[in-house]
Design a protein around this motif. Structure first.
Motif, PDB file in Angstrom:
ATOM      1  N   ASN A 196      35.120  41.326  25.385  1.00 30.46           N
ATOM      2  CA  ASN A 196      35.215  40.638  27.010  1.00 30.46           C
ATOM      3  C   ASN A 196      33.639  41.179  27.872  1.00 30.46           C
ATOM      4  O   ASN A 196      33.024  40.954  28.240  1.00 30.46           O
ATOM      5  CB  ASN A 196      35.598  41.597  27.441  1.00 30.46           C
ATOM      6  CG  ASN A 196      37.518  42.366  27.537  1.00 30.46           C
ATOM      7  OD1 ASN A 196      37.469  41.274  27.056  1.00 30.46           O
ATOM      8  ND2 ASN A 196      38.115  42.736  26.855  1.00 30.46           N
ATOM      9  N   ASP A 232      32.872  38.123  37.987  1.00 31.19           N
ATOM     10  CA  ASP A 232      34.344  38.638  38.718  1.00 31.19           C
ATOM     11  C   ASP A 232      34.920  38.047  37.241  1.00 31.19           C
ATOM     12  O   ASP A 232      35.755  37.121  37.644  1.00 31.19           O
ATOM     13  CB  ASP A 232      34.555  37.875  39.826  1.00 31.19           C
ATOM     14  CG  ASP A 232      35.455  38.616  40.163  1.00 31.19           C
ATOM     15  OD1 ASP A 232      36.737  39.579  40.161  1.00 31.19           O
ATOM     16  OD2 ASP A 232      36.267  38.562  41.132  1.00 31.19           O
ATOM     17  N   GLY A 233      35.487  38.970  36.485  1.00 26.87           N
ATOM     18  CA  GLY A 233      36.254  38.870  35.619  1.00 26.87           C
ATOM     19  C   GLY A 233      37.312  38.235  35.439  1.00 26.87           C
ATOM     20  O   GLY A 233      37.813  37.681  34.808  1.00 26.87           O
ATOM     21  N   ASN A 234      38.296  39.003  36.750  1.00 27.65           N
ATOM     22  CA  ASN A 234      39.738  38.735  36.464  1.00 27.65           C
ATOM     23  C   ASN A 234      39.586  37.769  38.079  1.00 27.65           C
ATOM     24  O   ASN A 234      40.867  37.459  38.429  1.00 27.65           O
ATOM     25  CB  ASN A 234      40.374  39.960  36.443  1.00 27.65           C
ATOM     26  CG  ASN A 234      40.578  40.213  37.959  1.00 27.65           C
ATOM     27  OD1 ASN A 234      38.991  40.449  38.778  1.00 27.65           O
ATOM     28  ND2 ASN A 234      41.180  41.455  38.025  1.00 27.65           N
ATOM     29  N   SER A 242      39.214  38.220  41.485  1.00 28.39           N
ATOM     30  CA  SER A 242      39.579  38.897  42.353  1.00 28.39           C
ATOM     31  C   SER A 242      39.494  38.674  43.336  1.00 28.39           C
ATOM     32  O   SER A 242      39.980  38.952  45.008  1.00 28.39           O
ATOM     33  CB  SER A 242      39.332  40.669  41.704  1.00 28.39           C
ATOM     34  OG  SER A 242      38.278  40.544  41.655  1.00 28.39           O
ATOM     35  N   HIS A 297      35.265  45.999  40.960  1.00 28.30           N
ATOM     36  CA  HIS A 297      36.028  44.961  40.658  1.00 28.30           C
ATOM     37  C   HIS A 297      35.222  43.863  40.793  1.00 28.30           C
ATOM     38  O   HIS A 297      35.628  42.527  39.707  1.00 28.30           O
ATOM     39  CB  HIS A 297      37.219  44.436  42.274  1.00 28.30           C
ATOM     40  CG  HIS A 297      36.146  43.646  43.222  1.00 28.30           C
ATOM     41  ND1 HIS A 297      36.122  44.636  43.923  1.00 28.30           N
ATOM     42  CD2 HIS A 297      36.275  42.587  43.441  1.00 28.30           C
ATOM     43  CE1 HIS A 297      35.838  43.478  44.924  1.00 28.30           C
ATOM     44  NE2 HIS A 297      35.346  43.025  44.438  1.00 28.30           N
ATOM     45  N   ASP A 306      37.011  44.932  35.214  1.00 27.54           N
ATOM     46  CA  ASP A 306      38.097  44.465  35.930  1.00 27.54           C
ATOM     47  C   ASP A 306      37.438  45.555  37.046  1.00 27.54           C
ATOM     48  O   ASP A 306      37.995  45.425  38.594  1.00 27.54           O
ATOM     49  CB  ASP A 306      39.708  44.422  35.800  1.00 27.54           C
ATOM     50  CG  ASP A 306      39.871  42.973  35.272  1.00 27.54           C
ATOM     51  OD1 ASP A 306      38.852  42.100  35.505  1.00 27.54           O
ATOM     52  OD2 ASP A 306      40.726  43.076  34.130  1.00 27.54           O
ATOM     53  N   GLU A 342      37.853  46.843  31.303  1.00 23.34           N
ATOM     54  CA  GLU A 342      37.657  45.818  30.513  1.00 23.34           C
ATOM     55  C   GLU A 342      37.508  44.523  31.377  1.00 23.34           C
ATOM     56  O   GLU A 342      39.585  44.089  31.273  1.00 23.34           O
ATOM     57  CB  GLU A 342      37.380  45.080  29.501  1.00 23.34           C
ATOM     58  CG  GLU A 342      36.166  46.832  28.349  1.00 23.34           C
ATOM     59  CD  GLU A 342      35.480  46.392  27.868  1.00 23.34           C
ATOM     60  OE1 GLU A 342      35.815  45.069  26.921  1.00 23.34           O
ATOM     61  OE2 GLU A 342      34.798  47.148  27.250  1.00 23.34           O
ATOM     62  N   SER A 343      37.834  43.779  31.627  1.00 25.92           N
ATOM     63  CA  SER A 343      38.574  42.295  32.052  1.00 25.92           C
ATOM     64  C   SER A 343      38.539  41.618  31.139  1.00 25.92           C
ATOM     65  O   SER A 343      38.504  42.410  29.408  1.00 25.92           O
ATOM     66  CB  SER A 343      37.355  40.921  32.626  1.00 25.92           C
ATOM     67  OG  SER A 343      36.749  41.626  33.655  1.00 25.92           O
ATOM     68  N   ILE A 377      37.075  32.572  34.447  1.00 24.22           N
ATOM     69  CA  ILE A 377      36.295  33.625  35.427  1.00 24.22           C
ATOM     70  C   ILE A 377      35.753  33.325  36.571  1.00 24.22           C
ATOM     71  O   ILE A 377      34.757  31.753  36.633  1.00 24.22           O
ATOM     72  CB  ILE A 377      35.061  34.379  34.282  1.00 24.22           C
ATOM     73  CG1 ILE A 377      34.314  33.158  34.077  1.00 24.22           C
ATOM     74  CG2 ILE A 377      36.125  34.649  33.664  1.00 24.22           C
ATOM     75  CD1 ILE A 377      34.134  34.360  33.002  1.00 24.22           C
TER      76      ILE A 377
END
Length: 364
Positions: free
Chosen positions: A95, A125-127, A129, A157, A214, A226-227, A235
Motif C-alpha cells: 500500500n 487520500d488512499g480511500n 474519504s 485520514h 486510511d 493502511e489503505s 485514490i
C-alpha cells in the motif's frame, strides 16, 4: 481534555463513517495514472534512479499540468525558471506510492532551517474519504482549545508530506499531522541527488516511497490502518511546489497539480489517480496464479480463485486428494485430514502454464 476523550469527541463530531464516503475531486475531467512495477522489479531507493527507466513517458506529469494559484501566473509557467517531471508508481500487495521527482531550477533555496525551503508537497487520500485534515481548518475547531487541535484527527485520514528539495541537515520531509512516524522507515524512505549549492541553479533528483493510511494514529502503526490498494482502483493524490527564490519568508510561486490551493488542507480538493495494471510488455503472455480461502467451519471447505494473467480459455484444478475441477474458481470440500499439494493448469491462445502450491491447504 484527555487523549481518549478527545478522540471520542472527534468520532462523534465527524460521524465515525465518513472515511468510506467518496468526495468530489479537483479536475474531475482529468484522471492521472499510477504505473505498476512488477514484483521482481521494485525500485530501490538508492539515488541511482535507473529503475525508473522502466516507466513509460506517458506516465510523466510535467509543468504543463500545474497552475500557480497564489501568485497569479495561472498555467503560464516558465520552464526556464523552474521545470519538473513527476512519475508515480505502485506495487500490487504493497500500500505504497513510489515517486520519482526530477526538477530543474535557476535558484535553489535550501540553506535555512525550518520550513522555509524549496518544497515538493505531496498529499494522499488512499480511500477518497475527502474532507479537511489540517488542524487550522478543523470543522469544529471552535469547540476545542487551540492547543488540543493538533491531536484532533490532524492528518489521520489523509496525509501531507512537506518534502524538502533538497534536504540539507534536516529530515527529508515534515508531516503535517500528529503522526510524524509515517515518514520513517519502513513506512517511507527517500534518496536524493544534486550537485549545486544554495542559491545556484541545477538539476535535482529525488526518489521516495510513502505508505498510504486510511487512519494514521498518533499512537503509532499498531493503532493505524493502511489503505488497501487494488488494481484499477482510484485514490486521491496531488502535489504542489513552493519555490523560494530569495532570502525572504514568502514563496515566489505555489504551483499545484489540483489547480486549487485547498489541496494542502482538504482531501476533497485532490486529483483522481488510477492504480494501473502492469504494462503488457512487462508480463508473460500467460501465467498461472491462484489463491485459496478457508470457508468451512469444519476447516475442510475451501474457495479456490484463479488469478492467472493472460487470455485463459480453460482451467484444470488438481486438489491433491484425487478430485479435480475445470471451473475457473471452484469450491472444494476435503473429506479427510491431509497436507495437500494443489495445482492449477491453464491454457489459452498464448500457450499453457501451471502453478503448484505445497501444503497451503491443510485439513484436520
Amino acid at each position: 481534555m484527555s487523549d481518549s476523550s478527545t478522540r471520542l469527541a472527534l468520532a462523534v463530531l465527524l460521524g465515525c463513517g465518513c472515511a468510506h464516503s467518496t468526495q468530489a475531486a479537483s479536475r474531475p475531467d482529468q484522471q492521472f495514472e499510477v504505473f505498476q512495477f512488477p514484483k521482481d522489479q521494485i525500485p530501490r531507493i538508492d539515488g541511482s534512479f535507473a529503475d525508473w527507466n522502466l516507466v513509460p513517458e506517458r506516465y510523466a506529469i510535467g509543468l504543463d499540468q500545474l497552475m500557480d494559484t497564489e501568485r497569479g501566473r495561472g498555467i503560464d509557467l516558465d520552464p526556464a525558471d523552474f521545470d519538473l517531471s513527476v512519475k508515480v508508481a505502485w506495487v500490487e500487495g504493497l500500500n505504497r506510492l513510489y515517486f520519482y521527482y526530477d526538477a530543474s531550477d535557476d535558484d535553489w533555496d535550501f540553506a535555512r532551517s525550518g520550513l522555509k525551503n524549496d518544497i515538493f508537497e505531496v498529499v494522499v487520500d488512499g480511500n477518497l474519504s475527502g474532507g479537511s485534515f489540517i488542524n487550522t481548518v478543523h470543522p469544529h475547531k471552535d469547540a476545542f482549545k487551540k492547543s488540543d487541535l493538533h491531536f484532533m484527527g490532524h492528518g489521520e485520514h489523509a496525509q501531507n508530506y512537506h518534502v524538502f528539495t533538497p534536504s540539507l541537515r534536516k529530515e527529508w520531509a515534515m508531516v503535517w499531522g500528529n503522526a510524524p512516524w509515517i515518514k520513517d522507515f519502513p513506512h517511507a524512505n527517500a534518496a536524493q541527488s544534486y550537485s549545486f549549492q544554495h542559491g545556484e541553479g541545477g538539476r535535482y533528483q529525488l526518489e521516495f516511497y510513502i505508505t498510504a493510511f486510511d487512519h494514521a494514529d498518533l499512537r503509532g502503526p499498531a493503532y493505524s490502518t493502511e489503505s488497501d490498494f487494488r488494481e484499477n482502483g482510484l485514490i486521491g493524490l496531488s502535489w504542489c511546489i513552493l519555490e523560494y527564490d530569495d532570502e525572504g519568508n514568502t514563496f515566489e510561486a505555489f504551483m499545484n497539480l489540483a489547480h486549487d490551493t485547498e489541496m494542502v488542507r482538504d482531501a476533497s480538493s485532490l486529483c483522481l489517480f488510477k492504480l494501473m495494471p502492469i504494462e503488457p510488455e512487462l508480463q508473460p503472455a500467460i501465467q498461472a496464479n491462484w489463491s485459496v480461502t478457508n470457508i468451512g467451519t469444519d476447516r475442510r471447505s475451501f474457495k479456490f480463485e484463479d488469478r492467472s494473467h493472460g487470455e485463459i480459455q480453460s482451467w484444470h484444478w488438481d486438489f491433491g486428494d484425487g478430485n479435480s475441477s475445470n471451473e475457473p474458481s471452484p469450491i472444494h470440500h476435503y473429506t479427510r485430514p491431509g497436507q495437500w499439494v494443489v495445482r492449477l493448469s491453464v491454457r489459452g491462445p498464448a500457450g499453457e502454464d501451471s502453478l503448484e502450491k505445497i501444503w497451503d491447504v491443510v485439513t484436520p
